[in-house]
Design a protein around this motif. Sequence first.
Motif, PDB file in Angstrom:
ATOM      1  N   UNK A  79      -2.297 -10.708 -14.245  1.00 38.99           N
ATOM      2  CA  UNK A  79      -2.468 -10.853 -12.433  1.00 38.99           C
ATOM      3  C   UNK A  79      -2.437  -9.587 -12.349  1.00 38.99           C
ATOM      4  N   UNK A  80      -1.624  -8.571 -13.152  1.00 40.36           N
ATOM      5  CA  UNK A  80      -1.442  -7.264 -12.835  1.00 40.36           C
ATOM      6  C   UNK A  80      -2.483  -6.452 -13.363  1.00 40.36           C
ATOM      7  N   UNK A 109       6.423  -0.008  -9.654  1.00 39.98           N
ATOM      8  CA  UNK A 109       6.568   1.549  -9.263  1.00 39.98           C
ATOM      9  C   UNK A 109       4.760   2.400  -8.890  1.00 39.98           C
ATOM     10  N   UNK A 110       4.022   2.074  -9.539  1.00 39.59           N
ATOM     11  CA  UNK A 110       3.052   2.714  -9.472  1.00 39.59           C
ATOM     12  C   UNK A 110       2.361   1.990  -7.985  1.00 39.59           C
ATOM     13  N   UNK A 111       2.729   0.535  -7.951  1.00 42.21           N
ATOM     14  CA  UNK A 111       1.892  -0.051  -7.092  1.00 42.21           C
ATOM     15  C   UNK A 111       2.821   0.188  -5.443  1.00 42.21           C
ATOM     16  N   UNK A 112       3.666   0.711  -5.762  1.00 41.41           N
ATOM     17  CA  UNK A 112       4.574   1.155  -4.276  1.00 41.41           C
ATOM     18  C   UNK A 112       4.225   2.362  -4.473  1.00 41.41           C
ATOM     19  N   UNK A 115      -0.913   4.424  -2.574  1.00 43.61           N
ATOM     20  CA  UNK A 115      -0.881   5.563  -1.325  1.00 43.61           C
ATOM     21  C   UNK A 115      -1.486   6.990  -2.233  1.00 43.61           C
ATOM     22  N   UNK A 116      -0.751   7.448  -3.165  1.00 43.50           N
ATOM     23  CA  UNK A 116      -0.858   8.112  -3.337  1.00 43.50           C
ATOM     24  C   UNK A 116      -1.738   8.209  -5.186  1.00 43.50           C
ATOM     25  N   UNK A 117      -2.496   8.460  -4.590  1.00 41.88           N
ATOM     26  CA  UNK A 117      -4.004   7.936  -6.214  1.00 41.88           C
ATOM     27  C   UNK A 117      -3.409   9.462  -7.536  1.00 41.88           C
ATOM     28  N   UNK A 118      -2.630   9.332  -8.173  1.00 39.85           N
ATOM     29  CA  UNK A 118      -2.526   9.998  -9.343  1.00 39.85           C
ATOM     30  C   UNK A 118      -2.167   9.834 -10.323  1.00 39.85           C
ATOM     31  N   UNK A 119      -3.580  10.022 -11.211  1.00 40.53           N
ATOM     32  CA  UNK A 119      -3.558   9.887 -12.490  1.00 40.53           C
ATOM     33  C   UNK A 119      -2.413   9.796 -13.719  1.00 40.53           C
TER      34      UNK A 119
END
Length: 227
Positions: A79-80, A109-112, A115-119
């Motif tokens: 699911x992740x 952490x990433x999902x939180x 709004x920030x799309x930083x690869x």
Amino acid sequence: MIIEALKDTKPTAFGYLLLGAAFGVLFQSLNLHWIFGILMSTLVYAGFAQFIAIPILAAQGSLFSIAIATFLVNLRHIFYGIAFLDKFKYNKFLKSYLIFGLTDESFSIINAKKPISARKYEATIIILCHIYWIIGTFIGIFMHKELLGVNINFLFFSLVALFAILTVDTFKLNKDIFSLAAGISSYIFFKVIGVKEVLFFSMLLSFFIIYFKIYLSDHDEEKNIIG
């Protein structure tokens, strides 16, 4: 970017160092060369599945048994992966590693920071979490003799505390009451009816509830545009 990632992974660092150390101590009880413990945390990196592998190895169980146990314990990671299909497709070079290194904590952490799309941020979070686990394992392996006879079960509570901290931080950022309520309600439901794999089935139900809500919202938006 690295400073921000270090700051966001502080709770995870604390939990992973403790749990990694607990794994290192238990692994050394197998009387295997310490390098295999480091390699396991580096190449397997499966959290509690590594703890499950220890008694199987002690009983000289097969690699197939370990593989099946690991698959069942970490089945929720499917699911992740579904949730991050769009995120990881941009990291073509690191894609395979990012899929491999995605854990409950790094996902949270990433999902939180949705709004920030930083690869680079996403890759840094996953790499840092992996490093914490390896360092924790290293510490546990070389503290094995000093911790002989000490009950280390208290270390496992750090994972519960870690999940609680990440949940609160995520909610503060997203204020998503519906998803939080769906997760808690699903967990309580399966816990009450006595299902063994509570985590897996509660995540499965939560996934479909949230997906259905998003589908209905998109459908209503389409109707409004057409209307």
